[in-house]
Design a protein around this motif. Structure first.
Motif, PDB file in Angstrom:
ATOM      1  N   ILE A 151     -49.111 -59.518  25.739  1.00 24.31           N
ATOM      2  CA  ILE A 151     -48.539 -59.478  27.088  1.00 24.31           C
ATOM      3  C   ILE A 151     -49.681 -59.458  28.092  1.00 24.31           C
ATOM      4  N   GLU A 152     -49.708 -60.436  28.980  1.00 23.61           N
ATOM      5  CA  GLU A 152     -50.782 -60.519  29.959  1.00 23.61           C
ATOM      6  C   GLU A 152     -50.565 -59.533  31.105  1.00 23.61           C
ATOM      7  N   GLU A 153     -51.671 -59.017  31.617  1.00 22.51           N
ATOM      8  CA  GLU A 153     -51.616 -58.079  32.731  1.00 22.51           C
ATOM      9  C   GLU A 153     -51.339 -58.809  34.054  1.00 22.51           C
ATOM     10  N   ASP A 154     -51.061 -58.035  35.110  1.00 24.87           N
ATOM     11  CA  ASP A 154     -50.795 -58.619  36.416  1.00 24.87           C
ATOM     12  C   ASP A 154     -51.159 -57.630  37.512  1.00 24.87           C
ATOM     13  N   THR A 155     -51.402 -58.158  38.697  1.00 18.32           N
ATOM     14  CA  THR A 155     -51.684 -57.353  39.885  1.00 18.32           C
ATOM     15  C   THR A 155     -50.500 -57.458  40.835  1.00 18.32           C
ATOM     16  N   THR A 156     -50.051 -56.311  41.354  1.00 13.55           N
ATOM     17  CA  THR A 156     -48.880 -56.296  42.221  1.00 13.55           C
ATOM     18  C   THR A 156     -49.072 -55.237  43.315  1.00 13.55           C
ATOM     19  N   TRP A 157     -48.004 -54.693  43.855  1.00 12.63           N
ATOM     20  CA  TRP A 157     -48.063 -53.755  44.978  1.00 12.63           C
ATOM     21  C   TRP A 157     -47.297 -52.485  44.627  1.00 12.63           C
ATOM     22  N   ASN A 158     -47.556 -51.431  45.412  1.00  9.17           N
ATOM     23  CA  ASN A 158     -46.838 -50.181  45.223  1.00  9.17           C
ATOM     24  C   ASN A 158     -46.640 -49.488  46.566  1.00  9.17           C
ATOM     25  N   VAL A 159     -45.626 -48.642  46.615  1.00  5.92           N
ATOM     26  CA  VAL A 159     -45.370 -47.809  47.782  1.00  5.92           C
ATOM     27  C   VAL A 159     -44.828 -46.474  47.279  1.00  5.92           C
ATOM     28  N   SER A 160     -45.208 -45.379  47.924  1.00  6.82           N
ATOM     29  CA  SER A 160     -44.728 -44.070  47.484  1.00  6.82           C
ATOM     30  C   SER A 160     -44.642 -43.117  48.662  1.00  6.82           C
ATOM     31  N   GLY A 161     -43.807 -42.108  48.472  1.00  2.52           N
ATOM     32  CA  GLY A 161     -43.692 -41.013  49.419  1.00  2.52           C
ATOM     33  C   GLY A 161     -43.885 -39.701  48.692  1.00  2.52           C
ATOM     34  N   VAL A 162     -44.632 -38.789  49.300  1.00  2.00           N
ATOM     35  CA  VAL A 162     -44.930 -37.493  48.695  1.00  2.00           C
ATOM     36  C   VAL A 162     -44.475 -36.390  49.644  1.00  2.00           C
ATOM     37  N   TRP A 163     -43.709 -35.460  49.133  1.00  2.00           N
ATOM     38  CA  TRP A 163     -43.353 -34.239  49.851  1.00  2.00           C
ATOM     39  C   TRP A 163     -44.158 -33.107  49.238  1.00  2.00           C
ATOM     40  N   ARG A 164     -44.983 -32.450  50.069  1.00  2.00           N
ATOM     41  CA  ARG A 164     -45.892 -31.419  49.581  1.00  2.00           C
ATOM     42  C   ARG A 164     -45.599 -30.095  50.296  1.00  2.00           C
ATOM     43  N   PRO A 165     -44.567 -29.378  49.854  1.00  2.00           N
ATOM     44  CA  PRO A 165     -44.182 -28.142  50.556  1.00  2.00           C
ATOM     45  C   PRO A 165     -45.163 -27.005  50.351  1.00  2.00           C
ATOM     46  N   LEU A 166     -45.940 -27.042  49.272  1.00  2.00           N
ATOM     47  CA  LEU A 166     -46.920 -26.009  48.969  1.00  2.00           C
ATOM     48  C   LEU A 166     -48.289 -26.649  48.770  1.00  2.00           C
ATOM     49  N   PRO A 167     -49.362 -25.910  49.027  1.00  2.00           N
ATOM     50  CA  PRO A 167     -50.700 -26.493  48.902  1.00  2.00           C
ATOM     51  C   PRO A 167     -50.991 -27.064  47.520  1.00  2.00           C
ATOM     52  N   TYR A 168     -50.400 -26.486  46.464  1.00  3.23           N
ATOM     53  CA  TYR A 168     -50.725 -26.903  45.110  1.00  3.23           C
ATOM     54  C   TYR A 168     -49.574 -27.618  44.408  1.00  3.23           C
ATOM     55  N   LEU A 169     -48.536 -27.999  45.155  1.00  5.20           N
ATOM     56  CA  LEU A 169     -47.372 -28.613  44.524  1.00  5.20           C
ATOM     57  C   LEU A 169     -46.822 -29.719  45.404  1.00  5.20           C
ATOM     58  N   GLY A 170     -46.461 -30.848  44.771  1.00  6.42           N
ATOM     59  CA  GLY A 170     -45.866 -31.953  45.499  1.00  6.42           C
ATOM     60  C   GLY A 170     -44.878 -32.711  44.641  1.00  6.42           C
ATOM     61  N   LEU A 171     -43.910 -33.348  45.289  1.00  7.34           N
ATOM     62  CA  LEU A 171     -42.958 -34.237  44.635  1.00  7.34           C
ATOM     63  C   LEU A 171     -43.214 -35.652  45.139  1.00  7.34           C
ATOM     64  N   GLU A 172     -43.402 -36.591  44.220  1.00  5.52           N
ATOM     65  CA  GLU A 172     -43.746 -37.964  44.596  1.00  5.52           C
ATOM     66  C   GLU A 172     -42.734 -38.941  44.014  1.00  5.52           C
ATOM     67  N   LEU A 173     -42.251 -39.847  44.857  1.00 10.00           N
ATOM     68  CA  LEU A 173     -41.412 -40.960  44.430  1.00 10.00           C
ATOM     69  C   LEU A 173     -42.225 -42.233  44.614  1.00 10.00           C
ATOM     70  N   LEU A 174     -42.547 -42.892  43.490  1.00  9.38           N
ATOM     71  CA  LEU A 174     -43.429 -44.053  43.478  1.00  9.38           C
ATOM     72  C   LEU A 174     -42.674 -45.273  42.979  1.00  9.38           C
ATOM     73  N   TYR A 175     -42.844 -46.382  43.682  1.00 14.34           N
ATOM     74  CA  TYR A 175     -42.240 -47.655  43.266  1.00 14.34           C
ATOM     75  C   TYR A 175     -43.339 -48.694  43.083  1.00 14.34           C
ATOM     76  N   VAL A 176     -43.378 -49.309  41.914  1.00 11.56           N
ATOM     77  CA  VAL A 176     -44.306 -50.405  41.617  1.00 11.56           C
ATOM     78  C   VAL A 176     -43.461 -51.653  41.411  1.00 11.56           C
ATOM     79  N   GLY A 177     -43.703 -52.682  42.217  1.00  5.86           N
ATOM     80  CA  GLY A 177     -42.775 -53.805  42.232  1.00  5.86           C
ATOM     81  C   GLY A 177     -43.332 -55.129  41.764  1.00  5.86           C
ATOM     82  N   ASP A 178     -42.462 -55.931  41.136  1.00  2.00           N
ATOM     83  CA  ASP A 178     -42.670 -57.365  40.910  1.00  2.00           C
ATOM     84  C   ASP A 178     -43.966 -57.700  40.183  1.00  2.00           C
ATOM     85  N   ALA A 179     -44.186 -57.104  39.028  1.00  2.00           N
ATOM     86  CA  ALA A 179     -45.293 -57.501  38.168  1.00  2.00           C
ATOM     87  C   ALA A 179     -44.811 -58.607  37.236  1.00  2.00           C
TER      88      ALA A 179
END
Length: 249
Positions: free
Chosen positions: A67-95
């Protein structure tokens, strides 16, 4: 599996968080990151050979995937309510990935055939643990999470279509079908602030992500009478390198 070993190495995170005394003043429900960038997706070439549901073709049984590799794009949002903790939703599209069968020796002087291609996109939900304070320029983090990957735009290459018909296996053109996948994921990344003052809201990001991803690859083609199928358990298990820029709200 690699993902299980990686996740096991992160089990020390909950005890650390449980034992830490975090002041109420550290809680900030309005701290968000928005991140955009590029992704290099490198699939792992693991999976069963392509074969019949009932019978077996020797030329296909011996094959393995490339399977050949590919280069594509990504976008994400991070909610960091505490200095040492975060929740991240990441989308990597169209590879887009080209798919070859290696160790295919039906044609003299060759050991592979161009099988087809497919596209994939993935959504990841991570729980991130940050290792340094918010005011540090460099902010490395570890994350574990859940991945959903979708496979689409799958098609067989004309060369493999000709092989199916010339060998007498198929009476006409076939089609490739692939589905979706749920699995675990893990990442190691770093955000680096560009400076103090106004520049402190901008960060450069780099992250390496491993995803446990598998799907069924099924080739359906006409015979006389009816249809026949080839199948394989396709484990792509990609490593993804993300590079991007982050804005902190």
């Amino acid at each position: 599996m690699k993902i299980l070993r990686l996740a096991a190495s992160l089990i020390f995170i909950p005890p650390l968080l449980a034992s830490a005394q975090i002041p109420v003043s550290d809680l900030d429900l309005t701290r968000f990151y928005l991140r955009m960038g590029g992704s290099f997706v490198y699939p792992d070439d693991d999976g069963t050979p392509l074969k019949y549901y009932e019978l077996q073709d020797w030329q296909l049984y011996r094959t393995n995937w490339d399977i050949e590799e590919d280069t594509t794009w990504n976008v994400s949002g991070v909610w960091r309510p505490l200095p040492y903790l975060g929740l991240e939703l990441l989308y990597v599209g169209d590879a887009d990935h080209s798919l070859h069968l290696e160790n295919f020796r039906a044609y003299p002087g060759r050991d592979n055939i161009y099988f087809g291609r497919f596209s994939t996109s993935s959504a990841n939900l991570f729980v991130n643990w940050y290792m340094t304070d918010l005011d540090c320029l460099g902010q490395p983090y570890l994350g574990i999470g859940l991945n959903y990957s979708d496979f689409y735009d799958d098609e067989l290459n004309p060369e493999f279509q000709r092989y199916l018909m010339d060998s007498g296996m198929a009476a006409g053109l076939g089609k490739l079908g692939m589905g979706h996948s749920w699995g675990a994921s893990a990442q190691l990344g770093i955000d680096w602030r560009l400076g103090r003052g106004f520049a402190s809201s901008w960060l450069i990001n780099a992250a390496v992500i491993y995803t446990d991803t598998s799907t069924d690859a099924v080739v359906t083609y006409p015979v006389s009478p009816g249809y026949e199928r080839l199948y394989s358990d396709l484990d792509t298990n990609p490593w993804t390198l993300n590079l991007g820029i982050t804005y902190e709200f």
